[in-house]
Every structure is written in C-alpha cells, then in structure tokens.
Design a protein around this motif. Sequence first.
Motif, PDB file in Angstrom:
ATOM      1  N   SER A  65      66.884   1.314  72.843  1.00 32.31           N
ATOM      2  CA  SER A  65      66.250   1.553  71.545  1.00 32.31           C
ATOM      3  C   SER A  65      65.624   0.296  70.954  1.00 32.31           C
ATOM      4  CB  SER A  65      67.273   2.124  70.568  1.00 32.31           C
ATOM      5  OG  SER A  65      68.295   1.178  70.309  1.00 32.31           O
ATOM      6  N   ALA A  66      65.707  -0.832  71.669  1.00 33.34           N
ATOM      7  CA  ALA A  66      65.158  -2.088  71.165  1.00 33.34           C
ATOM      8  C   ALA A  66      63.639  -2.016  71.078  1.00 33.34           C
ATOM      9  CB  ALA A  66      65.579  -3.231  72.070  1.00 33.34           C
ATOM     10  N   LYS A  67      63.112  -2.689  70.108  1.00 31.91           N
ATOM     11  CA  LYS A  67      61.671  -2.699  69.879  1.00 31.91           C
ATOM     12  C   LYS A  67      60.976  -3.859  70.604  1.00 31.91           C
ATOM     13  CE  LYS A  67      61.745   0.455  66.469  1.00 31.91           C
ATOM     14  NZ  LYS A  67      62.415   1.592  67.027  1.00 31.91           N
ATOM     15  N   LYS A  68      61.756  -4.861  71.042  1.00 25.24           N
ATOM     16  CA  LYS A  68      61.155  -6.024  71.688  1.00 25.24           C
ATOM     17  C   LYS A  68      61.611  -6.127  73.132  1.00 25.24           C
ATOM     18  CE  LYS A  68      60.611  -8.637  67.468  1.00 25.24           C
ATOM     19  NZ  LYS A  68      60.750  -9.903  66.805  1.00 25.24           N
ATOM     20  N   VAL A  69      60.760  -6.699  73.958  1.00 25.91           N
ATOM     21  CA  VAL A  69      61.036  -6.879  75.369  1.00 25.91           C
ATOM     22  C   VAL A  69      61.859  -8.146  75.558  1.00 25.91           C
ATOM     23  CG1 VAL A  69      59.956  -7.254  77.621  1.00 25.91           C
ATOM     24  CG2 VAL A  69      58.868  -5.755  75.954  1.00 25.91           C
ATOM     25  N   ILE A  70      62.781  -8.110  76.523  1.00 28.05           N
ATOM     26  CA  ILE A  70      63.554  -9.302  76.844  1.00 28.05           C
ATOM     27  C   ILE A  70      62.640 -10.268  77.577  1.00 28.05           C
ATOM     28  CG2 ILE A  70      65.453 -10.219  78.221  1.00 28.05           C
ATOM     29  CD1 ILE A  70      66.882  -7.548  77.885  1.00 28.05           C
ATOM     30  N   GLY A  71      62.671 -11.520  77.167  1.00 27.94           N
ATOM     31  CA  GLY A  71      61.809 -12.491  77.817  1.00 27.94           C
ATOM     32  C   GLY A  71      62.483 -13.848  77.905  1.00 27.94           C
TER      33      GLY A  71
END
Length: 72
Positions: A65-71
């Motif tokens: 449900s996260a809105k940001k990508v892991i980077g």
Amino acid sequence: MSEIVEYKPWYQSKTVWGALIAIGASVLRVKGVDVGLAEQGELADAIVSLVGSFGGLLAIYGRLSAKKVIGG
C-alpha cells in the motif's frame, strides 16, 4: 570489550506473554475456570507465533500500500 546486545520488541517475548497469561489464568481461576501450566505454555507459544505472523502480514500490507518506491 563492548558487548553487542540484540533487542526484540516486548510483544515477541515468551516471558512477557507467559506472565500475562499467568495473570489471566489467576483471574480465570477466581471465576472458577482452571487453566493448567501446560495450557499456559501452549498459549504463550501460540500467541508469540500469531504476533510474529501478524507482523509479517502488516509488513507486506505496508509495502503493497506504500505510495513510494524503495530506492537506494
């Protein structure tokens, strides 16, 4: 030498759950329900396993449900 200490959350502790279950068993005994030591140990093991599973499911839900990508 410095000793490395690993910590775990309180809810993953069998000792904490065992103490809470022992308190609950005492309350139940006053109400007329007897919970033996074997059952208390089994309950503590089951609760620790359930809490661990819930944590894993919560982590998966959080990632999906996260809105940001892991980077990096």
